[in-house]
Design an enzyme around this catalytic site. Sequence first.
Site, short mmCIF file in Angstrom:
data_model
loop_
_atom_site.label_atom_id
_atom_site.label_comp_id
_atom_site.label_asym_id
_atom_site.label_seq_id
_atom_site.Cartn_x
_atom_site.Cartn_y
_atom_site.Cartn_z
N CYS A 186 -2.91 4.07 81.48
CA CYS A 186 -2.44 2.90 80.72
C CYS A 186 -1.55 3.78 79.38
CB CYS A 186 -3.44 2.02 80.16
SG CYS A 186 -5.01 3.02 79.31
N LYS A 217 -19.27 -4.11 85.94
CA LYS A 217 -18.57 -4.33 87.36
C LYS A 217 -17.36 -3.37 87.17
CE LYS A 217 -15.29 -6.45 88.98
NZ LYS A 217 -14.57 -5.63 89.73
N ASN A 264 -8.64 3.44 87.71
CA ASN A 264 -7.50 4.82 87.37
C ASN A 264 -8.49 5.80 86.70
OD1 ASN A 264 -7.88 3.04 84.93
ND2 ASN A 264 -6.01 3.84 84.15
N GLU A 307 -8.73 -3.89 76.57
CA GLU A 307 -7.95 -2.63 76.71
C GLU A 307 -6.97 -2.89 77.88
OE1 GLU A 307 -6.37 0.52 76.91
OE2 GLU A 307 -7.84 0.79 75.35
N LEU A 308 -5.66 -3.24 77.54
CA LEU A 308 -4.49 -3.83 78.59
C LEU A 308 -3.54 -2.88 78.71
CD1 LEU A 308 -4.93 -7.55 77.48
CD2 LEU A 308 -6.35 -6.24 78.93
N GLU A 339 4.80 -2.87 83.13
CA GLU A 339 4.38 -1.63 83.12
C GLU A 339 4.12 -0.97 84.69
OE1 GLU A 339 -0.20 -1.82 82.99
OE2 GLU A 339 -0.08 0.18 81.61
N GLY A 392 -7.86 -3.20 82.08
CA GLY A 392 -6.86 -3.60 83.30
C GLY A 392 -5.82 -4.28 82.72
P1 NAD Z 1 -5.15 -6.25 89.04
O1 NAD Z 1 -4.60 -6.42 87.83
O2 NAD Z 1 -5.65 -7.21 89.80
O3 NAD Z 1 -6.58 -5.18 88.75
C1 NAD Z 1 -6.63 -4.40 87.50
C2 NAD Z 1 -8.24 -4.39 87.25
O4 NAD Z 1 -8.95 -5.55 87.10
C3 NAD Z 1 -8.94 -3.86 88.57
O5 NAD Z 1 -10.00 -2.79 88.22
C4 NAD Z 1 -9.58 -5.43 89.15
O6 NAD Z 1 -10.82 -4.83 89.84
C5 NAD Z 1 -9.94 -5.93 87.90
N1 NAD Z 1 -9.75 -7.37 87.88
C6 NAD Z 1 -8.91 -8.10 88.65
N2 NAD Z 1 -9.05 -9.27 88.46
C7 NAD Z 1 -10.45 -9.50 88.00
C8 NAD Z 1 -11.10 -10.68 87.40
N3 NAD Z 1 -10.73 -11.88 87.50
N4 NAD Z 1 -12.17 -10.45 86.70
C9 NAD Z 1 -12.66 -9.14 86.50
N5 NAD Z 1 -11.89 -8.13 86.88
C10 NAD Z 1 -10.64 -8.05 87.63
O7 NAD Z 1 -4.46 -5.29 89.98
P2 NAD Z 1 -4.16 -3.83 90.54
O8 NAD Z 1 -3.63 -3.80 91.55
O9 NAD Z 1 -5.73 -3.25 90.67
O10 NAD Z 1 -3.90 -2.72 89.02
C11 NAD Z 1 -2.37 -3.64 88.81
C12 NAD Z 1 -2.19 -3.43 87.25
O11 NAD Z 1 -3.30 -3.28 86.68
C13 NAD Z 1 -1.53 -2.04 87.13
O12 NAD Z 1 0.00 -2.17 87.41
C14 NAD Z 1 -1.67 -1.86 85.68
O13 NAD Z 1 -0.71 -2.46 84.95
C15 NAD Z 1 -3.08 -2.58 85.67
N6 NAD Z 1 -4.28 -1.44 85.04
C16 NAD Z 1 -4.29 -1.10 84.10
C17 NAD Z 1 -5.23 -0.19 83.76
C18 NAD Z 1 -5.60 0.24 82.34
O14 NAD Z 1 -6.02 1.11 82.14
N7 NAD Z 1 -5.27 -0.61 81.32
C19 NAD Z 1 -6.13 0.35 84.72
C20 NAD Z 1 -5.81 -0.38 86.27
C21 NAD Z 1 -4.84 -1.04 86.22
#
Ligand code: NAD
Length: 476
Positions: free
Chosen positions: A284, A175, A152, A250-251, A381, A228
């Site tokens: 976030c 990564k 993001n 940082e979730l 979220e 994430g």
């Molecule tokens: P996701 O939850 O699968 O991925 C979120 C992030 O985590 C991505 O960058 C992905 O590459 C990474 N990721 C996923 N599984 C991982 C693993 N096993 N090991 C390491 N990294 C991993 O799903 P998405 O569709 O990319 O995003 C969906 C949700 O994630 C959003 O609805 C939001 O809630 C959250 N998100 C939060 C932030 C933040 O700034 N806190 C940023 C991006 C996404």
Amino acid sequence: MSNYPKLHMIIDGEKVSGGGRNTFDVVNPATGETIGALPMAEAADLDRALEVAEKGFRIWRKSTPQERASVLQGAARLMMERKEDLARVATMEQGKPLAEARIEVMMNVGLFNFYAGEVSRLYGRELVRPEGTRSTIRLEPVGPVAAFAPWNFPIGNPGRKLGAPVAAGCSVIMKSAEETPASALGVLQCLLDAGLPKEVAQAVFGVPDDVSRHLLGSPIIRKLSFTGSTVVGKHLARLATENMQRTTMELGGHGPVLVFDDVDVERVLNTAVPGKYRNAGQVCVSPTRFIVQENVFEKFRDGFVERAKALKVGDGLAEDTQMGPMANPRRPEAIDAMIANAKEKGATLHTGGERIGNQGFFYAPSVLSEIPLDADIMNEEPFGPVALINPFRSEDDMIAEANRLPYGLAAYAWTEDYKRQQRLGAELEAGMVGINSHMIGGADAPFGGVKWSGHGSEDGPEGVRACMVTKAVHEG
Ligand code: NAD
């Protein structure tokens, strides 16, 4: 597509690609077109990166504060010089308007310069002890860091993930999201071009779960830094317990915004509406649940709807675009489902609630009101361009709603009452609280959450300290 860079990993300073590795298609979210092929790490790549990171830590832990400051300042200068290129690439792979991508570059410049100053303030203390003896508390870099950055903020997230370990004297394997690799590589390249030893910071890509299991499964890695979703964060935190790696998590969030009836509603809207639709809501700390006192509820809701309808949505590369597409096809799907569920539960949709056009991942700025608390969107979220506006009677009810969810990242409140401002600062359960402001960050300020939004901070002195451990040395 032309002028999108060729993609690779960076392992031991070498640009690694090809060699029969699987690739991941990087897509421009404004067009849906594939713009790049990203090589995915194999186990041997990750083993090599780990070995190099161990070496990099041995080199960098001995670096002087001046050497670290010089690299960070040099990288900041290079990012300034490369600002337009970095911003354009980020917009191509993530979709956000160019102006927002430029701000991300400037966030990194500010952070790297702040850390450059902070490295000379990383000292411990000496205890008072009998003469002839000495007890010192030392701060030491924690060791090689595995850092995972999401899509993001394709420039800002890698800046945080790389900047803190480099400032602290650690090595780092990053990564970042496979969807936005070129921006992350651009940030790392600035550090390497500024003189960072090639062993200290590396970039790998791959199947996220394979990469994180491999890296966290190695005792070489001493710290996990993840940004994430809460679901993935909990999974990674569990993996990190096996080798007792320290964590900065940082979730997700579900930012409440309390609007009291003593405010100038127009002034609040001037901040709240652009804040909500920044990066199409994929932030976030996005303001999400608008908790509005009943006397100003209708005026606030109507003003919000009017402004949401007027936003110019388009390709982020066009200078007059105010909101770009969503970053990937998963987001419009998720928002469609959440809005349908809210309507079924009885919420009113005032505008939006649909995709725009038939190319890319555009979604209309949306506003829901009177949403029952058991609707999915009031509990999960949304991470999208949807404002949720509900009326409330009393301050106590508003605070209770703000603190209802297990998330605690950012919370905002608007009121002219000084005593109430103080109460809110204390009562809101969040890592960051904005009162009459949505500016809740800065290079010198800790950024992080409580409850399910994670633990630890990035940025500020706290961001560097999170990459350090304390050691007590007692001399008899
Ligand atoms: P996701 O939850 O699968 O991925 C979120 C992030 O985590 C991505 O960058 C992905 O590459 C990474 N990721 C996923 N599984 C991982 C693993 N096993 N090991 C390491 N990294 C991993 O799903 P998405 O569709 O990319 O995003 C969906 C949700 O994630 C959003 O609805 C939001 O809630 C959250 N998100 C939060 C932030 C933040 O700034 N806190 C940023 C991006 C996404």
